[in-house]
Design an enzyme around this catalytic site. Structure first.
Site, PDB file in Angstrom:
ATOM      1  N   ASP A 190       0.830  -1.211   0.000  1.00  0.00           N
ATOM      2  CA  ASP A 190       0.000   0.000   0.000  1.00  0.00           C
ATOM      3  C   ASP A 190       0.864   1.261   0.000  1.00  0.00           C
ATOM      4  OD1 ASP A 190      -2.414   1.355   0.003  1.00  0.00           O
ATOM      5  OD2 ASP A 190      -2.576   1.382   2.184  1.00  0.00           O
ATOM      6  N   ASN A 192     -11.234  -2.533  -4.777  1.00  0.00           N
ATOM      7  CA  ASN A 192     -10.499  -1.522  -5.553  1.00  0.00           C
ATOM      8  C   ASN A 192     -11.225  -1.126  -6.851  1.00  0.00           C
ATOM      9  OD1 ASN A 192      -7.231  -2.744  -4.510  1.00  0.00           O
ATOM     10  ND2 ASN A 192      -8.351  -0.965  -3.755  1.00  0.00           N
TER      11      ASN A 192
HETATM   12  C1  IPE Z   1      -5.306  -2.642   0.157  1.00  0.00           C
HETATM   13  O1  IPE Z   1      -5.049  -1.290   0.005  1.00  0.00           O
HETATM   14  C2  IPE Z   1      -5.329  -3.329  -1.173  1.00  0.00           C
HETATM   15  C3  IPE Z   1      -4.050  -3.452  -1.862  1.00  0.00           C
HETATM   16  C4  IPE Z   1      -2.889  -3.060  -1.402  1.00  0.00           C
HETATM   17  C5  IPE Z   1      -4.112  -4.086  -3.144  1.00  0.00           C
HETATM   18  P1  IPE Z   1      -6.231  -0.210  -0.127  1.00  0.00           P
HETATM   19  O2  IPE Z   1      -5.566   1.083  -0.361  1.00  0.00           O
HETATM   20  O3  IPE Z   1      -7.237  -0.650  -1.095  1.00  0.00           O
HETATM   21  O4  IPE Z   1      -6.870  -0.277   1.339  1.00  0.00           O
HETATM   22  P2  IPE Z   1      -7.807   0.774   2.093  1.00  0.00           P
HETATM   23  O5  IPE Z   1      -8.886   1.191   1.149  1.00  0.00           O
HETATM   24  O6  IPE Z   1      -6.936   1.934   2.489  1.00  0.00           O
HETATM   25  O7  IPE Z   1      -8.301   0.028   3.292  1.00  0.00           O
HETATM   26  C1  IPE Z   2      -1.874   0.231  -3.232  1.00  0.00           C
HETATM   27  O1  IPE Z   2      -1.608   1.592  -3.308  1.00  0.00           O
HETATM   28  C2  IPE Z   2      -2.132  -0.376  -4.590  1.00  0.00           C
HETATM   29  C3  IPE Z   2      -3.537  -0.703  -4.849  1.00  0.00           C
HETATM   30  C4  IPE Z   2      -4.501  -0.656  -3.997  1.00  0.00           C
HETATM   31  C5  IPE Z   2      -3.858  -1.141  -6.197  1.00  0.00           C
HETATM   32  P1  IPE Z   2      -2.772   2.680  -3.222  1.00  0.00           P
HETATM   33  O2  IPE Z   2      -3.221   3.012  -4.605  1.00  0.00           O
HETATM   34  O3  IPE Z   2      -3.850   2.234  -2.316  1.00  0.00           O
HETATM   35  O4  IPE Z   2      -1.984   3.907  -2.612  1.00  0.00           O
HETATM   36  P2  IPE Z   2      -2.522   4.922  -1.518  1.00  0.00           P
HETATM   37  O5  IPE Z   2      -2.957   4.111  -0.335  1.00  0.00           O
HETATM   38  O6  IPE Z   2      -3.667   5.663  -2.147  1.00  0.00           O
HETATM   39  O7  IPE Z   2      -1.348   5.794  -1.226  1.00  0.00           O
HETATM   40 MG    MG Z   3      -4.154   2.456  -0.310  1.00  0.00          MG
END
Ligand code: IPE
Ligand code: IPE
Ligand code: MG
Length: 244
Positions: free
Chosen positions: A25, A73
């Site tokens: 993340d 997502n």
């Molecule tokens: C978790 O991260 C999913 C992945 C890293 C693929 P998210 O960014 O989707 O999680 P939340 O929404 O902050 O809980």
């Molecule tokens: C994790 O990074 C990757 C996916 C969930 C696909 P994020 O896209 O959630 O990055 P932040 O949390 O917004 O920084």
């Molecule tokens: Mg995230």
């Protein structure tokens, strides 16, 4: 070692850690801090995967699950979702297929409902899975993965095959079966939550949370996470010798 430079020493995890899960993340924030579009963060994140897998393998770990895209997502803007799918496809083709699976140590599997992914991506997933059988190291890529969805699917599959519902039966039908439950789950990006990752498998996992954003998570960060794990005492609800 007589020749060349020594890489920083890595702790040997073999025997203590067999399986690791990683919630990758922080890509979006990494990009935002640099005034770049979120997709640039996802590209920088993809570029970390190979090094992290290599260090884990060198440590003697055999099973890794990488959270790449959750069932939630899809709520993101279409442009970001499409961009992530393109990036995943490109990374699978150019790096996973050409370098990671071809080097002979890794098998790659996909955890999640891949049936709804773009057709060319599904095809690539199928081909990559077929390339690596019986390898010393298995990497599960969690793609359109949700822990709740996985449990429901496992129960359905157990019922369909006429099995009595039990913990063993549910475990057997998980995407990550027959790999062991993760000893350690790492989440980068600073949030301390599970976000629907490996809900069943994480019953007794150790958690390691770091503020480091995924595109900055390098060899040294992997070592720090594993060292943190190696300093912990697990009890699985029982008592250790020193507790008695
Ligand atoms: C978790 O991260 C999913 C992945 C890293 C693929 P998210 O960014 O989707 O999680 P939340 O929404 O902050 O809980
Ligand atoms: C994790 O990074 C990757 C996916 C969930 C696909 P994020 O896209 O959630 O990055 P932040 O949390 O917004 O920084
Ligand atoms: Mg995230």
């Amino acid at each position: 070692m007589l020749f060349g430079f020594k890489k920083p020493a890595i702790p040997l995890a073999a025997g203590r850690i067999d399986s690791v899960g990683i919630i990758m993340d922080g890509n979006g924030r990494w990009a935002k801090r640099r005034g770049m579009p979120r997709l640039a963060g996802h590209a920088a994140g993809a570029a970390r995967v190979e090094e992290v897998l290599t260090v884990l393998r060198e440590m003697g770990i055999h099973h890794v699950t990488l959270y790449a895209f959750s069932t939630e997502n899809w709520k993101r803007p279409k442009e970001e979702v499409d961009g992530i799918m393109d990036l995943v496809y490109k990374y699978l083709r150019e790096v996973v297929r050409e370098k990671i699976v071809s080097d002979g140590h890794f098998a790659v599997r996909f955890a999640g409902d891949t049936s709804v992914l773009p057709e060319k991506l599904r095809e690539e997933c199928r081909e990559i899975e077929a390339m690596g059988e019986n390898k010393e190291f298995i990497c599960y890529v969690a793609l359109n993965y949700g822990g709740r969805d996985e449990i429901v699917r496992s129960v359905k599959r157990a019922l369909e095959s006429g099995e009595e519902i039990s913990e063993a039966a549910i475990s057997r039908h998980l995407y990550t079966s027959p790999s062991p439950d993760p000893d350690l789950i790492i989440r980068t990006g600073g949030d301390m939550r599970i976000s629907n990752f490996l809900l069943w498998q994480s019953a007794y996992s150790e958690f390691y949370f770091t503020k480091t954003l995924w595109p900055d998570f390098d060899r040294g960060e992997v070592i720090r996470a594993v060292e943190s794990f190696l300093g912990r005492k697990r009890r699985f609800g029982g008592l250790n010798k020193e507790d008695k």
